[in-house]
Design a protein around this motif. Structure first.
Motif, PDB file in Angstrom:
ATOM      1  N   GLU A  60       3.974  -9.387  -0.773  1.00  0.00           N
ATOM      2  CA  GLU A  60       5.276  -9.815  -1.263  1.00  0.00           C
ATOM      3  C   GLU A  60       6.307  -9.851  -0.138  1.00  0.00           C
ATOM      4  O   GLU A  60       6.143  -9.210   0.904  1.00  0.00           O
ATOM      5  CB  GLU A  60       5.756  -8.859  -2.361  1.00  0.00           C
ATOM      6  N   CYS A  63       7.421  -6.884   2.624  1.00  0.00           N
ATOM      7  CA  CYS A  63       6.367  -5.872   2.794  1.00  0.00           C
ATOM      8  C   CYS A  63       6.141  -5.519   4.261  1.00  0.00           C
ATOM      9  O   CYS A  63       5.460  -4.538   4.565  1.00  0.00           O
ATOM     10  CB  CYS A  63       5.059  -6.336   2.159  1.00  0.00           C
ATOM     11  N   TYR A 240       1.319  -3.925   1.360  1.00  0.00           N
ATOM     12  CA  TYR A 240       2.292  -3.509   0.346  1.00  0.00           C
ATOM     13  C   TYR A 240       3.187  -2.421   0.924  1.00  0.00           C
ATOM     14  O   TYR A 240       2.698  -1.376   1.372  1.00  0.00           O
ATOM     15  CB  TYR A 240       1.597  -2.984  -0.914  1.00  0.00           C
ATOM     16  N   LEU A 241       4.469  -2.664   0.960  1.00  0.00           N
ATOM     17  CA  LEU A 241       5.474  -1.680   1.361  1.00  0.00           C
ATOM     18  C   LEU A 241       5.143  -1.026   2.709  1.00  0.00           C
ATOM     19  O   LEU A 241       5.134   0.189   2.845  1.00  0.00           O
ATOM     20  CB  LEU A 241       5.629  -0.619   0.267  1.00  0.00           C
ATOM     21  N   TYR A 261      -3.233  -3.730  -6.631  1.00  0.00           N
ATOM     22  CA  TYR A 261      -2.189  -4.642  -6.156  1.00  0.00           C
ATOM     23  C   TYR A 261      -2.773  -6.001  -5.791  1.00  0.00           C
ATOM     24  O   TYR A 261      -2.198  -7.038  -6.109  1.00  0.00           O
ATOM     25  CB  TYR A 261      -1.475  -4.046  -4.952  1.00  0.00           C
ATOM     26  N   VAL A 288       9.638  -3.509  -6.509  1.00  0.00           N
ATOM     27  CA  VAL A 288       9.111  -2.878  -5.298  1.00  0.00           C
ATOM     28  C   VAL A 288      10.073  -1.765  -4.871  1.00  0.00           C
ATOM     29  O   VAL A 288      11.275  -1.999  -4.754  1.00  0.00           O
ATOM     30  CB  VAL A 288       8.964  -3.908  -4.165  1.00  0.00           C
ATOM     31  N   PHE A 300       1.917   2.489  -4.179  1.00  0.00           N
ATOM     32  CA  PHE A 300       1.845   1.542  -5.290  1.00  0.00           C
ATOM     33  C   PHE A 300       1.859   2.245  -6.647  1.00  0.00           C
ATOM     34  O   PHE A 300       1.918   1.583  -7.677  1.00  0.00           O
ATOM     35  CB  PHE A 300       0.574   0.695  -5.140  1.00  0.00           C
ATOM     36  N   ARG A 303       4.083   1.362  -9.804  1.00  0.00           N
ATOM     37  CA  ARG A 303       3.902   0.094 -10.524  1.00  0.00           C
ATOM     38  C   ARG A 303       2.470  -0.091 -11.013  1.00  0.00           C
ATOM     39  O   ARG A 303       2.158  -1.108 -11.635  1.00  0.00           O
ATOM     40  CB  ARG A 303       4.278  -1.079  -9.617  1.00  0.00           C
TER      41      ARG A 303
END
Length: 333
Positions: A60, A63, A240-241, A261, A288, A300, A303
């Motif tokens: 996303e 990220c 992710y992140l 994810y 996020v 993660f 979520r």
């Protein structure tokens, strides 16, 4: 190059390797710009890219994937970790020392218009790096510019025009030609087709694949569109992140996504096959989290519908093999 069995990877040394690379941006406050916190854009990333392959990097917006690309080519300085290019640690090279590496690695940006000087004709845009780095003798520069334009499918008279006189797809071809001027071995493609129409995207992706084959290029292909990544990539890393949560060959990742994810990303993408449209999908809840204060444990878990107390307390490591690895305690086997 086909790495579905990874025979090529295992028999060659990596072209570039990232070892626990981190990039934090300080948050300042007050007149004296006191640092009060940090944005953890990239927080401990490890991967290698092998000669001649394309590694896709997806995730996303926000990220950290574009930050990784900019850090590799020296536009950003890593906060921690090492970047090794052909066995040489290039993490702390000075600006002067990085000039030497400009001939080895280049970047193609998302917006071709903002990355091209609007006051320069295309011929001058392509000739400038040739002169600065003395890639060809001065009398041969014009001929080299013609060769570059031909490589990316543009007529020779394009060199007399300004960037605003071209369409978006043509400007991206100019951006690719400029990246090729120094004959690099590694090219960072930072969402090179996301600003283009779908029909033009296919043309640019085909161009990148043809150039890779002809010039023996290696790509890091950064994108959020899974279709483009699958089309060009040998292997794919999902981010992710600030962390990589899954990595594997394109075939393995798309046929058997293990991390929740990754499966959610696939489920959010349009499905061409009508027989699959009614399948059960994983829908993510919430937003996020902030990279300033990421969640403890698995990032993660806030979520994830599969999260347990273990996920909230401990951070899973990326485990598996070259074919497929996932950072999840409950990865599907």
């Amino acid at each position: 190059m086909n790495h579905q069995n990874l025979a090529g990877i295992e028999s060659s040394a990596p072209l570039i390797t990232l070892e626990n690379v981190k990039k934090y941006y300080p948050i300042h406050k007050g007149i004296i710009h006191r640092t009060i916190d940090e944005v953890k854009a990239v927080d401990g990333v490890n991967f290698s890219i092998y000669p001649g392959e394309t590694l896709g990097l997806v995730g996303e917006s926000g990220c950290g994937k574009s930050t990784i690309g900019r850090t590799i080519v020296g536009l950003e300085q890593p906060t921690a970790g090492r970047i090794v290019f052909e066995g040489e640690d290039i993490t702390d090279l000075s600006a002067r020392e990085m000039i030497r590496l400009r001939t080895e690695m280049q970047i193609v940006f998302q917006d071709p218009y903002s990355s091209l000087n609007p006051r320069q004709r295309v011929g001058d845009l392509l000739a400038e790096p040739l002169r600065v780095h003395r890639m060809v003798a001065a009398p041969n520069i014009d001929k080299e510019v013609d060769r570059l334009l031909e490589l990316v499918g543009l007529p020779r008279d394009s060199k007399k025009r300004f960037p605003h006189e071209f369409s978006g797809g043509q400007r991206q071809r100019i951006g690719i030609a400029r990246a090729l001027t120094l004959r690099p071995r590694l090219i960072i493609c930072d969402e090179p087709v996301s600003a283009l129409d779908v029909s033009i995207q296919a043309q640019v992706l085909n161009l990148l694949k043809d150039l890779q084959k002809e010039l023996k290029l290696t790509y890091l292909f950064i994108a959020h569109g899974l279709g483009a990544v699958k089309y060009v990539s040998d292997r794919i890393a999902v981010m992710y992140l600030g962390k990589i949560v899954e990595m594997g060959t394109a075939k393995e990742l798309f046929s058997n996504p293990k991390h929740p994810y990754t499966r959610a990303l696939f489920d959010a993408s349009p499905i061409a096959n009508p027989r699959l449209r009614d399948r059960e999908k994983m829908v993510l809840a919430g937003d996020v989290p902030s990279p300033v204060n990421p969640p403890q444990g698995c990032r993660f878990h806030t979520r994830c519908p599969m999260a347990t107390e273990l996920c909230r307390e401990q951070e899973p490591e990326l485990t598996g093999d070259q074919l497929h690895a996932s950072a999840c305690f409950y990865s599907e086997t």
